[in-house]
Design a protein around this motif. Structure first.
Motif, PDB file in Angstrom:
ATOM      1  N   LEU A  89       4.088   2.270   7.046  1.00 19.06           N
ATOM      2  CA  LEU A  89       3.997   1.901   8.465  1.00 19.06           C
ATOM      3  C   LEU A  89       3.348   0.524   8.624  1.00 19.06           C
ATOM      4  O   LEU A  89       3.780  -0.284   9.451  1.00 19.06           O
ATOM      5  CB  LEU A  89       3.184   2.952   9.228  1.00 19.06           C
ATOM      6  N   THR A  90       2.317   0.261   7.811  1.00 22.01           N
ATOM      7  CA  THR A  90       1.652  -1.043   7.857  1.00 22.01           C
ATOM      8  C   THR A  90       2.616  -2.153   7.464  1.00 22.01           C
ATOM      9  O   THR A  90       2.687  -3.202   8.112  1.00 22.01           O
ATOM     10  CB  THR A  90       0.427  -1.055   6.919  1.00 22.01           C
ATOM     11  N   ALA A  91       3.376  -1.922   6.390  1.00 18.38           N
ATOM     12  CA  ALA A  91       4.348  -2.919   5.920  1.00 18.38           C
ATOM     13  C   ALA A  91       5.402  -3.180   6.992  1.00 18.38           C
ATOM     14  O   ALA A  91       5.768  -4.334   7.259  1.00 18.38           O
ATOM     15  CB  ALA A  91       5.011  -2.434   4.635  1.00 18.38           C
ATOM     16  N   ALA A  92       5.905  -2.113   7.619  1.00 17.86           N
ATOM     17  CA  ALA A  92       6.924  -2.263   8.664  1.00 17.86           C
ATOM     18  C   ALA A  92       6.364  -3.035   9.852  1.00 17.86           C
ATOM     19  O   ALA A  92       7.049  -3.877  10.446  1.00 17.86           O
ATOM     20  CB  ALA A  92       7.413  -0.893   9.118  1.00 17.86           C
TER      21      ALA A  92
ATOM     22  N   THR B 244       0.841  -1.194   0.000  1.00 16.30           N
ATOM     23  CA  THR B 244       0.000   0.000   0.000  1.00 16.30           C
ATOM     24  C   THR B 244       0.883   1.253   0.000  1.00 16.30           C
ATOM     25  O   THR B 244       1.795   1.361   0.821  1.00 16.30           O
ATOM     26  CB  THR B 244      -0.919   0.021   1.237  1.00 16.30           C
ATOM     27  N   PRO B 245       0.639   2.187  -0.917  1.00 16.89           N
ATOM     28  CA  PRO B 245       1.482   3.383  -0.988  1.00 16.89           C
ATOM     29  C   PRO B 245       1.232   4.362   0.153  1.00 16.89           C
ATOM     30  O   PRO B 245       0.246   4.254   0.884  1.00 16.89           O
ATOM     31  CB  PRO B 245       1.085   3.992  -2.343  1.00 16.89           C
ATOM     32  N   GLY B 246       2.125   5.329   0.277  1.00 19.48           N
ATOM     33  CA  GLY B 246       1.964   6.381   1.271  1.00 19.48           C
ATOM     34  C   GLY B 246       2.569   6.028   2.619  1.00 19.48           C
ATOM     35  O   GLY B 246       3.074   4.927   2.840  1.00 19.48           O
TER      36      GLY B 246
END
Length: 242
Positions: A75-78, A68-70
């Protein structure tokens, strides 16, 4: 390093706030590969189980969580990487299943713990549904890793659908004895063997969890519930218009 930091920052507060009880912790090996096969009642299952274990557990998650970009997407990916989740690309007819199998084998070949939900999705009503053959069975046959059945108990009651604030209560985790399926190695293309392995694991999970067993897939149950809700909504609309 990131996993350790997340375990302290998330796992620690989870244990303090909810005080999950655990049985059978001694059944998880101190080292070496193993598959943790669990029932799936809540989104929080992937957090409570790692929180009570000393070892890292790697689960799989849909790739969208990592792409997901942005700022929110990063933060979600991390976050998901930090809690030991691997992205799985679900594109293609068999994309998700093959990607999950490949990821599981890689984790186990590193001598680590791999977490999997044989039902394939969360239970829609708290009952235990039929395990999907293929993923779990093929991973254990490819690696020879033991399968450890796990029962998450009452996690769905902490934050039911529609509730924003979680309920402070004690969920449970019951861990069974390892199951050895090496007697079937070399038979990964036999669909009856894949089904037998999956059913044996689901039976052990049922005994641990005490859940009512439903001999259908959870995805099918969700479709039925959605169709019933849609039909009821249409009926109400027709009654109000009459």
């Amino acid at each position: 390093m990131l996993y350790g930091a997340m375990k302290v920052s998330i796992g620690g507060p989870l244990k303090l706030a909810f005080r999950p009880w655990v049985e059978g912790l001694e059944n998880v090996p101190a080292e070496g590969p193993a598959i943790l096969a669990s029932n799936h009642l809540s989104f929080s299952d992937s957090f409570f189980l790692p929180a009570v274990l000393d070892r890292k557990v790697t689960f799989i998650a849909k790739a969208e969580y990592f792409t997901t970009p942005g700022v929110k997407g990063r933060l979600t990916a991390a976050f998901f990487k930090g809690v030991g989740q691997l992205p799985v690309d679900r594109s293609g007819a068999r994309g998700a299943g093959e990607a999950a199998i490949k990821s599981g084998i890689e984790v186990l070949e590193r001598g680590e713990l791999f977490g999997i939900y044989p039902e394939g999705t969360r239970s829609p009503d708290g009952r235990l549904y039929r395990g999907k053959p293929g993923g779990l069975a093929r991973v254990t046959l490819a690696t020879g890793a033991p399968v450890i059945p796990v029962a998450m108990i009452d996690t769905e009651k902490i934050q039911p659908p529609g509730k924003v604030v979680p309920k402070l209560m004690r969920p449970g985790i019951r861990i069974g004895k390892p199951l050895d399926f090496r007697r079937y190695q070399g038979m990964e293309h036999d669909r009856f063997v894949l089904r037998a392995i999956t059913d044996e694991v689901m039976y052990e999970i049922m005994k641990l969890s005490g859940q009512e067993y439903v001999d259908m897939y959870a995805t099918a149950a969700k479709r039925q519930l959605a169709e019933a809700a849609k039909a009821e909504k249409q009926a109400q609309k027709e009654r109000s218009g009459s």
